[in-house]
Design an enzyme around this catalytic site. Structure first.
Site, PDB file in Angstrom:
ATOM      1  N   GLU A   1      12.926 -39.321 -40.611  1.00 11.50           N
ATOM      2  CA  GLU A   1      14.127 -38.923 -41.370  1.00 11.50           C
ATOM      3  C   GLU A   1      14.770 -37.672 -40.750  1.00 11.50           C
ATOM      4  O   GLU A   1      15.229 -36.776 -41.455  1.00 11.50           O
ATOM      5  CB  GLU A   1      13.783 -38.638 -42.843  1.00 11.50           C
ATOM      6  CG  GLU A   1      13.033 -39.737 -43.541  1.00 11.50           C
ATOM      7  CD  GLU A   1      13.932 -40.818 -44.120  1.00 11.50           C
ATOM      8  OE1 GLU A   1      15.109 -40.861 -43.748  1.00 11.50           O
ATOM      9  OE2 GLU A   1      13.425 -41.613 -44.914  1.00 11.50           O
ATOM     10  N   CYS A   2      14.779 -37.630 -39.419  1.00 10.57           N
ATOM     11  CA  CYS A   2      15.219 -36.420 -38.711  1.00 10.57           C
ATOM     12  C   CYS A   2      16.704 -36.140 -38.907  1.00 10.57           C
ATOM     13  O   CYS A   2      17.181 -35.045 -38.590  1.00 10.57           O
ATOM     14  CB  CYS A   2      14.905 -36.528 -37.227  1.00 10.57           C
ATOM     15  SG  CYS A   2      15.804 -37.860 -36.420  1.00 10.57           S
TER      16      CYS A   2
END
Ligand code: ZN
Length: 211
Positions: free
Chosen positions: A97-98
């Site tokens: 979920e960068c």
């Protein structure tokens, strides 16, 4: 020299599964992984006595692992050193979920690769439901050493490139906050053409009900 990797894809392109398989591969070779996730969705989080927040990463294919949730105020470079640095403490950093990282946090991860020789692999979305880049993804496109697309397909069979948001009634959502948690909205990776067709249909229907 270690590299900063950005592996992006649309919703449903198995990014989390790939992040977890990468972790497994490293651990199989006795490498230590620091698995992190920006703390945007706190529904599944658990806080330790020392105040550290843990969260479970879950992929739709059934893989899961515990990750450390990092909120936007955490300096990831400083936190890496505080945990003991490289060597036996961390061989590689994997972030899921960068897209929710701040631009500064992406720069801190880049410093980890350059100054500490630690590979960093970031998995996440390119753009939000209005086709705009997320802050973390924007900075990754700018400074990552390696950028690869994790491909998936739209309902029409073309490559999915955008993330459509649908409300409770299955209608596409065209306005709202970039990060929306809670509620029953769901997301679907689509090609731009199908996405635009649904947005245009919705606007037409909205205009008709207004008059
Ligand atoms: Zn399509």
């Amino acid at each position: 020299m270690a590299k900063l990797y950005f592996k992006f894809g649309a919703m449903g392109s198995s990014k989390t599964a790939q992040a977890l398989m990468t972790k497994f591969n490293y651990e199989e070779k006795a490498h230590t992984v620091w698995l992190i996730k920006p703390a945007t969705d706190t529904r599944d989080d658990r806080t330790d006595a020392d105040g550290k927040v843990h969260t479970i990463l879950r992929s739709r294919v059934g893989l899961f692992a515990e990750a450390e949730a990092v909120d936007a105020s955490v300096n990831l470079y400083a936190e890496f050193l505080r945990r003991g640095g490289g060597g036996k403490y961390t061989d590689v950093v994997i972030c899921d979920e960068c897209q929710f990282l701040t631009g500064e946090q992406v720069e801190q991860l880049k410093d980890l690769t350059d100054k500490q020789d630690i590979p960093v692999l970031c998995f996440g979305l390119r753009a939000d439901f209005q086709t705009r880049l997320f802050p973390g993804s924007k900075r990754l496109f700018e400074i990552a050493d390696s950028i690869t697309e994790i491909k998936s397909i739209c309902r029409c069979g073309r490559k999915a490139t955008v993330n459509a948001r649908f409300d409770d009634n299955g209608r596409i959502v065209s306005e709202g906050q970039q990060i929306f948690l809670g509620g029953n909205d769901r997301y679907e990776g689509m090609c731009y053409n199908c996405y635009r067709t649904l947005i245009e249909e919705k606007r037409r229907e909205d205009a008709e009900t207004r008059f």
